[in-house]
Design a protein around this motif. Sequence first.
Motif, PDB file in Angstrom:
ATOM      1  N   HIS A  45     105.587  59.793  66.184  1.00 26.74           N
ATOM      2  CA  HIS A  45     104.387  59.470  66.947  1.00 26.74           C
ATOM      3  C   HIS A  45     104.722  59.093  68.381  1.00 26.74           C
ATOM      4  O   HIS A  45     104.087  59.554  69.329  1.00 26.74           O
ATOM      5  N   PRO A  60      98.463  49.542  65.276  1.00 20.43           N
ATOM      6  CA  PRO A  60      97.962  50.635  64.446  1.00 20.43           C
ATOM      7  C   PRO A  60      96.512  50.427  63.997  1.00 20.43           C
ATOM      8  O   PRO A  60      95.872  51.360  63.529  1.00 20.43           O
ATOM      9  N   SER A  61      95.977  49.238  64.144  1.00 22.02           N
ATOM     10  CA  SER A  61      94.633  48.975  63.630  1.00 22.02           C
ATOM     11  C   SER A  61      93.548  49.554  64.537  1.00 22.02           C
ATOM     12  O   SER A  61      92.416  49.734  64.113  1.00 22.02           O
ATOM     13  N   LEU A 118      95.721  56.824  66.594  1.00 22.36           N
ATOM     14  CA  LEU A 118      96.346  55.510  66.450  1.00 22.36           C
ATOM     15  C   LEU A 118      97.777  55.645  65.957  1.00 22.36           C
ATOM     16  O   LEU A 118      98.095  56.573  65.205  1.00 22.36           O
ATOM     17  N   PRO A 119      98.630  54.730  66.375  1.00 23.43           N
ATOM     18  CA  PRO A 119     100.013  54.774  65.882  1.00 23.43           C
ATOM     19  C   PRO A 119     100.038  54.457  64.387  1.00 23.43           C
ATOM     20  O   PRO A 119      99.206  53.695  63.898  1.00 23.43           O
ATOM     21  N   PRO A 120     100.976  55.047  63.652  1.00 18.81           N
ATOM     22  CA  PRO A 120     101.053  54.778  62.212  1.00 18.81           C
ATOM     23  C   PRO A 120     101.519  53.349  61.959  1.00 18.81           C
ATOM     24  O   PRO A 120     102.249  52.774  62.774  1.00 18.81           O
ATOM     25  N   ASP A 121     101.085  52.805  60.845  1.00 17.96           N
ATOM     26  CA  ASP A 121     101.491  51.440  60.491  1.00 17.96           C
ATOM     27  C   ASP A 121     102.906  51.498  59.926  1.00 17.96           C
ATOM     28  O   ASP A 121     103.124  51.979  58.817  1.00 17.96           O
TER      29      ASP A 121
END
Lengths: 88, 1196
Positions: free
Chosen positions: A32, B196-197, A81-84
């Motif tokens: 990412h 990420p949220s 969104l960036p991955p968790d």
Amino acid sequence: MASAADRLNITSQLEHLQSRHVGTGHPDATRHEWAVNIHRDSYASYVSHHPMAMYFAVANGESVGRMKYEFTQKMLLPCGLPPDLEEE
Amino acid sequence: MVHLYNLTLQKSSGINAAVYGNFSASKAQEIVVLRNKVVELLRPDESGRVQSVTSVEAFGIARSIATLRLAGANRDYLVLGSDSGRVVVLQFDKEKNAFVKVHQETYGKTGCRRIVPGQFLCADPKGRAICLGAVEKNKLVYVMNRDNEANLTISSPLEANKSHTIVFHMCALDCGLDNPIFAAIELDYGDADADPSGEAVAEAQKHLTYYELDLGLNHVVRKWSEPIDNGANHLIPVPGGSDGPGGVLVCCENFVIYRHQNHDEVRAVIPRRNSLAADRGVLIVSSASHRSKNSFFFLAQSEYGDIYKLTIDYSGETVSEVKVKYFDTIPPCVSLCVLKTGFLFAASEFGNHALYQFAGIGDDDAVESSSASLMETEEGYEPVFFDPRPLTNLYTIDTIDSLCPVLDMQAHNLTEEEMPQLYTLCGTGARSSLRILRQGIAMNELAMSPLPGQPNAIFTVKKSSSEEYDSYIIVSFLNATLVLSIGDTVSEVNDSGILGTTTTLQACLMSDESLLQIHPGGLRHIKADKRINEWRTPGRKQISKCTCNSKQVVIALTGGEVIYFELDSAGQLIEVEKLETSGDIACLDIGPVPEGALRNRFLAMGSYDGTVRVMSLNPDDCLQTLAVQALKGSAPSSLLVLQTAGTESTQGGLLLNVGMANGVLIRATIDQVSGQLSDMRMRFLGARAPKLVRTSVRGAPALVALSSRPWLGYSEKGTFVLAPISYVPLEEVCSFNSEQCPEGVVAISNQTLRIASIERLGENFNQTTVKLRYTPRAMSANPDTKMVALIESDQCTVPVGEREGPEATPADEAPETNDEDEEEAKMLPVEQFGAPKSSPGTWAACVRIVDPKEAKSTFVLELHKSEAALSLCHVFLTGPNELLLAVGTAVNLTFAPRNCDGGFIHLYRYGNDGRTLNLVHSTPTDGPVGALCGYKGHLLAGVNNSLRIYDYGKKKLLRKVENRNFPNFITTLHAAGDRIYVGDVQESIHYVKYKADEGSIYIFADDTKPRYITATLPLDYDTLAGADKFGNIFVNRLPKDVSEDMDDDPTGGKNIYSQGVLNGAPNKSETSAQTYIGETVCALTKGALQPGGIEIIMYGTFMGGIGCLLPFSSRSEIEFFTHLEMHMRQEAPSIVGRDHMAFRSYYAPVKNVIDGDLCEQFGALPADVQRRIAEEMDRTPGEILKKLEQVRSVAI
């Protein structure tokens, strides 16, 4: 063999490089991060090369000013969104 | 290996930034425009026509521009931000008529990069500092000062960086003499990247940040940063110090907000059009400010073209109210410049630019919104509405033609002329056009009147040498002479003293204000007080040829006698010398008397035996031959000695021009001392013997050569340019000066007298415009009927039939106004306001047939149901066995990602007259039809990433073969033999083989480079030229062995290479030439632009430039230009400081392409540098210039 001092030196040099030049990669870069960086570069290039912005404007039927604004705006979150990381 | 010579035929006409300033002198009203890679200085003349003063090829991408004026100075410096990683400060040098580099400071990497400054540039209004900004993070501040000699100095850069920060816009605040402050709209993405949220993204807030340069401490501090509206995109500084409250107007989507440190925000809504959908914002895209002694206002233009006048009510440093008032509507601009003399220069995003004059400053009762009346409701702020109206506060003074953007261009000779025409699809939306370009300088015809009979000569004469304008036009007929006096009207007069009963060979004003008429019977010398002296020819002899200037007269009598007269100090014409020659004289010429000299030294004389002589007119060796030149093949028919203007670097030369009976123009240099002839150059002009006439261009001597078409020869930056004039063939011409028409010509063509002037010199093409209704996308010429079919489509646009209000009439259907009094540049409502907008993903499109002979549309067919026309071709199909028109479409097409609800291939049959279309049938497809091509009675179609071959069927096309293995999306298709050349939108060219017996198509070769193809052009069976959207042009060739293997192998190489290489086809093509043009190229075509000339590749760019690639014919030529280019890279550094080789290798290393634009700058180098280069190349500078001219004359 490089000594510990050398290694430290290399790390700090790399850190310096990373802070100075946005987009300098590091060994732990995620997919990412890499994509986000590429996309930001692309958008910045579209904004900076006027004929490119015109090219998109003609395709979309919008004004060049609007296209440049939208591209800049998209630099905020170019690939979702960036991955968790903790979940992985 | 192909070797190509890249030459710009017409420089880009689009503008990406413009700035107003006084560059050449104080109070000079001037505009500097950036045309992507060209820096040009424009100046409106007295009549308001915008003239180009100087234009420099930058060999780099000029992105941003600012003016810098030191305190107390009266002229501006120019600061340029580019892709060179350097900041450049330029000053205009009036003597050299060029920009001179004052400073060049390197700060970063080259290229238009994300964190390398150059995108934003602003200069402190007091000239103390400049600030360069990048799109992200980096900002640099340079302190500007002056040294003891009042020279501009530049400091080392001060950094003001903030990581993870995107910059939307920057400006320099006006804060009087306090420390300089630069403001920026910034957006921090640091948190968004780490969260990420998605909360951080939702909360991301734009900030308005002030960067203060502390002049005392010499560093930059981030002084103030406050959250602002998240739609902010544009900043306008407000006058500060003693002139106003300071601070900035932040233009946001739908709002204008006044912000300043220690000041509350003052917000006003931007009025919106009634017709605008509620979900569309209004974004300010350009602005200009106007300041007079005690007031100021701003003009801000929205993306739809509406200009608003922004005013501020304030007392002291407190702003009480911001007002936004609708001002006028003009097409959207990249830059607006308000000139101090009451003009507005509008640099359009697309299409023609314009100069407007202010008729008012918005004091009418137009719709106004104010911060005071701002209403906040639950759904947000209450909007204010208006309807756009015709121009009221502005009126058009001048429009500047621009081809920008060129979407397609094809060279065809459809009107059966000498030369092919370039059919160019230009413009966008409602201001689209098909422009038919013909080579040649355009003439602006001012008057035309019929004449009684066929004149054989025409002259213009002044009353006295002190007068600026011509007083008489003398028209000579076979046995009569007509004298016309020029005043407000042109009328016949009889009191001039000119003998009216004979033909006139020459008429001119002598230095003592007397008038000389030369007729076959003798000389008639009319003194200023109307006394007449006659000199008659001896015996039965007549004057056959003559020439004169203000002090000297040379006549040739029948039989070959030459007599030389001079005007003595008493005003008498004295016979000085006589010469008997062996045969009749074909032509004579003496140049004008040089300033301060008694006489012109040289007489040029041509005889029917095919020789040209240069004779002396000095008293000591009068009529002695100084030089003889034998001319091959033909006899001279016209002569002209031209003193070319020298520039500072190159001395002017004396040129002998010889028009030959066979249509060739020969030019030789006369040595100013010895009279010897050297450096002969030849150029074929046309089928008729060129007749040479003296005229002037920009005050410098020039010549007009009349052959089957007229030509103009003039000096441009030290080189002599010969360019065709695009006008009717002329029989006689004479220069003409009048108040309405300085530097014009009066000409005779087919028993009519015409007065015309040269339009914008340096433009190589003359345009005929056919207006269109949507953005043109592609075209195809019908080879049988010589008609042009084209498709137009526009996204987000309401189709013509569904429009209401004044915009309902599309530009192509508007009635023509024949009213001469009406301003020529009057815009139609739809051109002025733009087409009404609809939602994204909806399309309006049409198919059109244009008759190129009449330059008119003959048929328009609207497509419905949100179809976008993408491709078309003329195709001969087996079955109906006739030529049909195929149009490929997509329904509800959206981009990024590409998506659509299927597409269609419509097949049309021409009506009986070939001017209309009837639908045969439509074939639905599962994706957008990106490319079409006729192929051996079938139709090739690129649908998404699949290539299909269709056959004709009764109800629809029948799919015969398909290959789905193309990487992304097919954009171009060409075919030859059993090969098909496919251009992919991202993956370059694919070579495809069709095996009819097996019914299969397969890719046998592809390219190793990922190229984003926009246009391809087959050059031969193995070779294609292509262009990509980043601005590269390349030539791709199949290696010879691969090509032969393919053709020899009975299986077509299918089985041998069943396996691919590098995730692609089994064979790879090679790049045999490549260069970077600098602008997106969307059009490639080939054709010969010279009679009997070779075919050249021509390209059109998105900025409206036209260029060509000429193939070299010999090894020695390649070596010559390679060397010259190498030297020029050293000696002619780019004005923006970009390395030439690096620029031309922007995306891939330049290969086998010589940059002709760079080589041609040789002529503008100082003489000693020219000599040095020439010496190193074992040539003379003249030889190099000759070679450059030769190669150019192949193209133009």
